[in-house]
Design a protein around this motif. Structure first.
Motif, mmCIF file in Angstrom:
data_model
loop_
_atom_site.group_PDB
_atom_site.id
_atom_site.type_symbol
_atom_site.label_atom_id
_atom_site.label_comp_id
_atom_site.label_asym_id
_atom_site.label_seq_id
_atom_site.Cartn_x
_atom_site.Cartn_y
_atom_site.Cartn_z
ATOM 1 N N GLU A 76 21.466 27.270 47.077
ATOM 2 C CA GLU A 76 21.280 26.287 48.150
ATOM 3 C C GLU A 76 22.459 26.380 49.113
ATOM 4 O O GLU A 76 23.605 26.252 48.699
ATOM 5 C CB GLU A 76 21.242 24.868 47.570
ATOM 6 C CG GLU A 76 20.101 24.619 46.609
ATOM 7 C CD GLU A 76 18.839 24.193 47.347
ATOM 8 O OE1 GLU A 76 18.943 23.329 48.232
ATOM 9 O OE2 GLU A 76 17.764 24.753 47.034
ATOM 10 N N HIS A 77 22.142 26.604 50.382
ATOM 11 C CA HIS A 77 23.220 26.735 51.367
ATOM 12 C C HIS A 77 22.867 25.929 52.602
ATOM 13 O O HIS A 77 21.697 25.825 52.967
ATOM 14 C CB HIS A 77 23.402 28.198 51.767
ATOM 15 C CG HIS A 77 23.641 29.114 50.603
ATOM 16 N ND1 HIS A 77 24.823 29.143 49.905
ATOM 17 C CD2 HIS A 77 22.828 30.001 49.985
ATOM 18 C CE1 HIS A 77 24.731 30.028 48.924
ATOM 19 N NE2 HIS A 77 23.533 30.558 48.947
ATOM 20 N N GLU A 79 22.424 25.486 56.587
ATOM 21 C CA GLU A 79 21.987 26.462 57.590
ATOM 22 C C GLU A 79 23.206 26.988 58.351
ATOM 23 O O GLU A 79 23.937 26.209 58.954
ATOM 24 C CB GLU A 79 20.994 25.805 58.558
ATOM 25 C CG GLU A 79 20.468 26.735 59.646
ATOM 26 C CD GLU A 79 19.673 27.943 59.107
ATOM 27 O OE1 GLU A 79 19.117 27.863 57.996
ATOM 28 O OE2 GLU A 79 19.628 28.954 59.821
ATOM 29 N N TRP A 81 25.471 28.499 61.316
ATOM 30 C CA TRP A 81 25.336 28.297 62.766
ATOM 31 C C TRP A 81 25.139 29.615 63.509
ATOM 32 O O TRP A 81 24.654 29.634 64.635
ATOM 33 C CB TRP A 81 26.547 27.547 63.320
ATOM 34 C CG TRP A 81 27.847 28.282 63.194
ATOM 35 C CD1 TRP A 81 28.697 28.264 62.119
ATOM 36 C CD2 TRP A 81 28.446 29.159 64.156
ATOM 37 N NE1 TRP A 81 29.783 29.081 62.359
ATOM 38 C CE2 TRP A 81 29.659 29.636 63.596
ATOM 39 C CE3 TRP A 81 28.098 29.590 65.439
ATOM 40 C CZ2 TRP A 81 30.511 30.525 64.265
ATOM 41 C CZ3 TRP A 81 28.943 30.474 66.114
ATOM 42 C CH2 TRP A 81 30.127 30.929 65.532
ATOM 43 N N THR A 86 19.942 32.975 58.087
ATOM 44 C CA THR A 86 19.319 31.667 57.874
ATOM 45 C C THR A 86 19.288 31.321 56.391
ATOM 46 O O THR A 86 19.277 32.225 55.538
ATOM 47 C CB THR A 86 17.877 31.623 58.438
ATOM 48 O OG1 THR A 86 17.360 30.293 58.308
ATOM 49 C CG2 THR A 86 16.959 32.584 57.697
ATOM 50 N N ALA A 87 19.271 30.022 56.098
ATOM 51 C CA ALA A 87 19.102 29.565 54.722
ATOM 52 C C ALA A 87 17.635 29.262 54.448
ATOM 53 O O ALA A 87 17.273 28.939 53.320
ATOM 54 C CB ALA A 87 19.960 28.314 54.485
ATOM 55 N N ASN A 88 16.804 29.383 55.468
ATOM 56 C CA ASN A 88 15.391 29.032 55.313
ATOM 57 C C ASN A 88 14.512 30.285 55.355
ATOM 58 O O ASN A 88 13.994 30.665 56.397
ATOM 59 C CB ASN A 88 15.004 28.044 56.422
ATOM 60 C CG ASN A 88 13.675 27.361 56.132
ATOM 61 O OD1 ASN A 88 12.878 27.860 55.331
ATOM 62 N ND2 ASN A 88 13.443 26.231 56.770
ATOM 63 N N PRO A 92 12.294 31.016 58.974
ATOM 64 C CA PRO A 92 13.558 31.351 59.659
ATOM 65 C C PRO A 92 13.589 30.857 61.102
ATOM 66 O O PRO A 92 12.547 30.618 61.710
ATOM 67 C CB PRO A 92 13.606 32.883 59.602
ATOM 68 C CG PRO A 92 12.252 33.339 59.232
ATOM 69 C CD PRO A 92 11.532 32.207 58.587
ATOM 70 N N LYS A 93 14.801 30.699 61.635
ATOM 71 C CA LYS A 93 14.958 30.164 63.001
ATOM 72 C C LYS A 93 14.637 31.189 64.069
ATOM 73 O O LYS A 93 14.603 30.861 65.243
ATOM 74 C CB LYS A 93 16.386 29.633 63.178
ATOM 75 C CG LYS A 93 17.464 30.677 62.939
ATOM 76 C CD LYS A 93 18.844 30.011 62.831
ATOM 77 C CE LYS A 93 19.885 30.947 62.271
ATOM 78 N NZ LYS A 93 21.120 30.247 61.883
ATOM 79 N N LEU A 172 20.493 33.059 51.207
ATOM 80 C CA LEU A 172 20.714 33.347 52.629
ATOM 81 C C LEU A 172 19.948 34.619 52.981
ATOM 82 O O LEU A 172 19.853 35.549 52.164
ATOM 83 C CB LEU A 172 22.199 33.508 52.959
ATOM 84 C CG LEU A 172 23.055 32.227 52.963
ATOM 85 C CD1 LEU A 172 24.494 32.557 53.368
ATOM 86 C CD2 LEU A 172 22.480 31.148 53.872
#
Ligand SMILES: [Zn+2]
Length: 207
Positions: A76-77, A79, A81, A86-88, A92-93, A172
């Motif tokens: 678990e990280h 997000e 910057w 990305t942590a998702n 992803p962003k 990540l």
């Protein structure tokens, strides 16, 4: 600041310091400066990679090299910057390519096995004070293997979310399987990193 005094002899927005040094090394800080050794066989790679940190705030995408930063080892990280990690993994962003599963499968275990073997050899060479030419040779062998291995992954060249980035093996994700922020392979920047670079260029060059 003495360095800034010297640098101000010419107009500039970004600063990369070249060091007369054979030993592999460099660093780069967003909005501050970058440094690269110039007498390593990998100096050109180092220059561009460190400039990516300095110019476009790109994060390191690698996670198997020994670095001086603490890693959590957790999954678990928060997000990051930076634009290229990305942590998702599932969302992803960045914009991903169609028909690419998220997170995106790749042969992570095999990559790590090879990577750790190279790291062990690197540590052995450093400990025995081996000539830098041997280190260059090791990195060249590693580059050959990694370029071929990563280039043959099913989703090579696609934008997805590949687990393993910014010193963390779990939790990540990086945008493409290979990138100059991930390996020393001669593949250039991934498309997400390129977009981040273009954003900065636009910010500096638009009227
Ligand atoms: Zn990248």
């Amino acid at each position: 600041h003495r360095m800034r005094d010297v640098a101000s002899s010419a107009p500039y927005d970004f600063l990369e310091i070249l060091v007369n040094e054979k030993q592999y090394g460099g660093g780069g800080i967003f909005n501050d400066q970058a440094t690269a050794c110039v007498d390593s066989a990998f100096s050109e790679y180092i220059f561009v990679h460190e400039f990516g940190h300095h110019f476009a705030a790109l994060a390191d995408e690698y996670y198997t090299s020994p670095v001086s930063y603490e890693t959590t080892g957790g999954t678990e990280h928060p997000e990051p910057w930076e634009p290229n990690v990305t942590a998702n993994g599932p969302h992803p962003k960045w914009t991903t390519d169609p028909d690419v599963p998220l997170p995106t499968p790749w042969e992570k275990d095999e990559f790590e096995r090879h990577s750790h073997a190279y790291q062990a050899e690197r540590a052995r060479l450093r400990a025995s004070n081996a000539p830098e030419s041997q280190m260059d040779k090791l990195f060249t062998d590693q580059r050959t293997w990694e370029t071929k291995f990563l280039g043959s992954q099913k989703y090579a060249g696609k934008i997805g979310a590949f687990e393993g980035a910014e010193y963390e093996p779990r939790g990540l994700y990086r945008p493409e399987v290979d990138c100059i922020m991930f390996t020393r392979d001669e593949v250039g920047f991934c498309r997400v990193c390129r977009k981040a670079i273009e954003r900065i260029i636009d910010a500096y060059s638009s009227p």
